[in-house]
Structure formats: C-alpha cells, structure tokens
Write an enzyme that holds these catalytic residues in place. Sequence first.
Site, short mmCIF file in Angstrom:
data_model
loop_
_atom_site.label_atom_id
_atom_site.label_comp_id
_atom_site.label_asym_id
_atom_site.label_seq_id
_atom_site.Cartn_x
_atom_site.Cartn_y
_atom_site.Cartn_z
N GLU A 33 6.89 -5.08 -2.57
CA GLU A 33 6.02 -4.07 -1.96
C GLU A 33 4.89 -4.80 -1.25
O GLU A 33 4.13 -5.54 -1.90
CB GLU A 33 5.42 -3.12 -3.01
CG GLU A 33 6.38 -2.10 -3.56
CD GLU A 33 5.73 -1.07 -4.47
OE1 GLU A 33 4.54 -0.72 -4.22
OE2 GLU A 33 6.38 -0.66 -5.43
N GLU A 64 5.85 -2.19 -11.56
CA GLU A 64 4.40 -2.32 -11.81
C GLU A 64 4.01 -1.94 -13.24
O GLU A 64 3.08 -1.15 -13.45
CB GLU A 64 3.61 -1.47 -10.79
CG GLU A 64 3.72 -2.00 -9.39
CD GLU A 64 2.74 -1.36 -8.41
OE1 GLU A 64 2.06 -0.38 -8.75
OE2 GLU A 64 2.64 -1.88 -7.28
O1 AHR Z 1 4.34 2.22 -2.42
C1 AHR Z 1 3.49 3.14 -3.05
C2 AHR Z 1 3.21 2.79 -4.50
O2 AHR Z 1 2.46 1.60 -4.57
C3 AHR Z 1 4.40 2.51 -5.35
O3 AHR Z 1 4.97 3.66 -5.87
C4 AHR Z 1 3.83 1.68 -6.46
O4 AHR Z 1 4.77 0.79 -7.01
C5 AHR Z 1 2.65 0.98 -5.81
O5 AHR Z 1 1.51 1.08 -6.57
#
Ligand code: AHR
Length: 506
Positions: free
Chosen positions: A291, A172
């Site tokens: 994610e 990210e």
């Molecule tokens: O999954 C929780 C968080 O969400 C992770 O650390 C990050 O990559 C995202 O913003």
Amino acid sequence: MRTVLHCHPAFPVGPVRPRLFGSFVEHFGRCVYGGIYEPGHPKADEEGLRGDVLDLVRELGVTVVRYPGGNFVSGYRWEDGVGPVRDRPVRLDGSWRSVETNRFGLGEFAGWAAKAGVETMLAVNLGTRGVQEALDLLEYANHPGGTRLSDQRVADGTGDPLGIRMWCLGNEMDGPWQTGHKTATEYGRLAAETARAMRMLDPGLELVACGSSGSGMPTFGEWEHTVLELAYDLVDHVSAHAYYEATPEDPGSFLASAVDMDRMIEAVVATADAVGAKLKSRKRIMVSFDEWNVWYQSRLGDCLPKDWTVAPRISEDAYTVSDAVVVGNLLISLLRHADRVAAACQAQLVNAIAPIRAEPGGPAWRQTIFHPFAQAARHARGTVLQTRLSGPTYETARYGEVPVVDATAVHDADAGLLTVFAVSRHRTEPVPLRLDLAALPGYDLVEHSVLADPDPLAVNSRAEPERVTPGDATGAARRTETALDVTLPPTSWNVLRLRTNEGVIR
Ligand code: AHR
C-alpha cells in the site's frame, strides 16, 4: 547549479520486477461498487464490469492487484462473497462504516482480474478469523477439485483453480484501528501458524507477513523484528505501507516524501537482515510495499459516512500536479530498491485514493497520478542501474536536507534503451540536469516527456479530464560528447528515453 546523474551499465541494482507495478482493490468507498463493477452502466459487460474502467486499467499497466483489503479484510467472511448472488448475506462493514451487499466476491474479482490481465494477490482475514478460514479459502481458490470447497468453486462457475501465488497474512495488524488488532507477538505467532498450515497445502505459495502500517508508527522496527523472529522461515515477504499528503504550510517536505519511503525500505530491510543474521539464515526476506500513495487522510473524517450506506463516496481525492510528482518520485524510490522490493501496490485503483475516477452512469478519466504510473510501468524495462546524484539540496522540516532533483535509471541492454525517471522538487525555478553518458557513449535522446503545469495545484476533472497530461520537451535537450543536458521545469515529473544508434550493447 546543475544536478549530475551518474550511472554505469556494469553496476546494476537488479532486474525490474513486474510486480512493482501493482495496485489494490478493496471493498472501500466506490472502488468495487461503482468503480470496477457497475451493472447497468452503458459500458458494463454482461458481468457488470465496466469496460471503460478495464481499458484504463490496462493502459495504466497494472500487473498485480491486491484484494479484498485493506482494513475491510479484517472483518470479512470470504464465504459471503461466493455462491449464488441471491443467497449472499448483506453485512455491516465496520472498518468503513458501509453496508456490504456481497454481490461482488472472489469469483467476480477473479473474472475481472482475468479480463484486466492482472495477477491476484489475496489477503486473508487474521483479524476476526484464523488458520482454518485461511486454509478453507486456499482450498476453495487453488485446489483443482474433488474436495468439498474446490467442488463448490466449480459449482459456483469457476472451473479452473485460480492459482493464486501471493497471499497476505492479514492486514496492518499493528494498527489499533484494525479489527482484531494484535500485539507483535500475538500476530507473529498467528502469522507463523497460518503460514505453516497453508504451506502444508501448497509449499510453493509466496506469503507476506504484515509489517508496519507506516514509518511513523510507535512500534515501527520493533514490530518487524518480533514478527520475523517468530515467522522468518515460514514467510517470504514483509509488508510496508506508506501514505503522504501535502500541507499548505510545508510543501517542501511533501515534495520530498520519497525520502521517507527510501528510509522506510532501508530500515525494514536492515531489520529483516538482522533477524536473518541472528537466525544464521541465508534466506533473505523481501519487502512487499503493498500500500502506497498520496492520500488526504486528514479529510477522511469529513467523508466517512454518518449513516450506513452501500459504497459511499470516501476519499475521492482529486490529485494535483504536485501529487503526481510525488507519486512519480515514490516510483523512483521503489525502482531504486528493486533488489529488495519484490512487489508494490498503489492504493487504490478506482475512485478511492485512486489514479482512475469513474462516475455512476458517466465517464471514467485519468487523474494526474495516472500518468507517472503508466509511464513507469511502460518504460521501466530491463535492469535498474545504481546511480549517483550530485547537485543542489534544500532544507525540509520533516526530512532535513534533501536533493532538489531525484532520479533513477533503467537499462534494457537487449533493446539498447536507457530510461531515466527524474523529478524536480524545485517549486519556482527550472533546474538543469546533466546525464553523464561516459559509460553509455552511443545513447541519444529520443523522447523527453514532462508532466508539469504553471499551476502545481491543477487537477483533472469530469469537466476537464485532459487538463493535465504529459507534454514533450525533447527539442530543448543538448547532447555533448559525454553527456546529455536537459532542463526540468518546476515541480515536474520527467521521463527521458535514450536509444543507442550503435547497435545493441550486451
Ligand atoms: O487503502 C486504505 C486503507 O489504508 C487500507 O484499508 C488500510 O490497510 C490502510 O490503512
């Protein structure tokens, strides 16, 4: 008015890739410490790995697990987590305002992954670190021996190279919250040079460039375009992340969250293909949706620790039936894009934003969202079919007009099995669904499994771990000559399994 689902075995989307059923273990809250790892727990093994959690991970059907972050990785020194435990430093983790003991690191994770039977997807730190540290980690993890770092791994107790194929080039990096956040140009250059150097050590790696951390980011689209212009030939995948949460004033939009995931995947693919066309490349970049989940981020502020502690309770959301229906619908979206989504990781695995809950010294149990994941991982075998849905729609504030029922179909021609995954987003009434089986004449229903509840806010808990589990509705279905008619209860996740009685169709 009923929804009709049309599909035909001659029109595939693509094979179901096992990596669609991935998960994520980050040093975040109690995912590692007090989640997969709890020395002294009655069910922990000699390595401190909780056997009850491992059993649930295997039951969940997870295939690949991303590690060690997440936001955590952007300030992480991987060397802190290897070597004798007594020599490992205790550090501050600013991303989650936690104390990191480093008792658990890459070697412990690799041991856990082997016991869980999952592949490792490893993320490198491109927040505070760069090319050299990524190369060092690759040498430590994958080189057989005879070099300083690979010999160190052997001395640390992991004789065989870890053979990690899939590597995330940071996490990210588009997000201003990220340690070492960068502009798209800064990140694209760093990702390209890290990828180039890693490929010099091992050309066979699969590398993931960071895409956007959400479709709502102001740089969404532009970020992917810039990064891929700089790194197209050097990476295989671009990541996508998405989290959704219910709000009391707009449950209709929440139930339609998969519309956003559909649009996000299609936008990322279009952007990547536009860059490919401009570069006159025949290579196709795939999406690593590494994610995704329902996550009550609006409650995050309340649970972020004020003091520095080890493994604080963060984001231990108790998931409702509605949440499970949305998770099932997100899985439908991922399957529907099986031709371009190479991998997907539900974030996360245990305790923090997770399908599995585990209490210190106590039991572990399945959250509601465990069930759609486990059922999809078990039954989505074969080829995803293109589908057409016709039926009623409703209006949402966030996504406009959306279908009441969403569904996809997976065909295993060798086994003679057709599996339909369907959700009803109708909140009050049962809705009819017709499967048009004109092109699949011999197929008949063997099981209709339903996850629903008179209370869509029902959850599983330590006191009632089995409050919400899938039930059986097989008896209510009606087979006609060319179709199967079923009823989907309000706010429900459904798995329809059909088998041909006329031998295997090839
Ligand atoms: O999954 C929780 C968080 O969400 C992770 O650390 C990050 O990559 C995202 O913003």
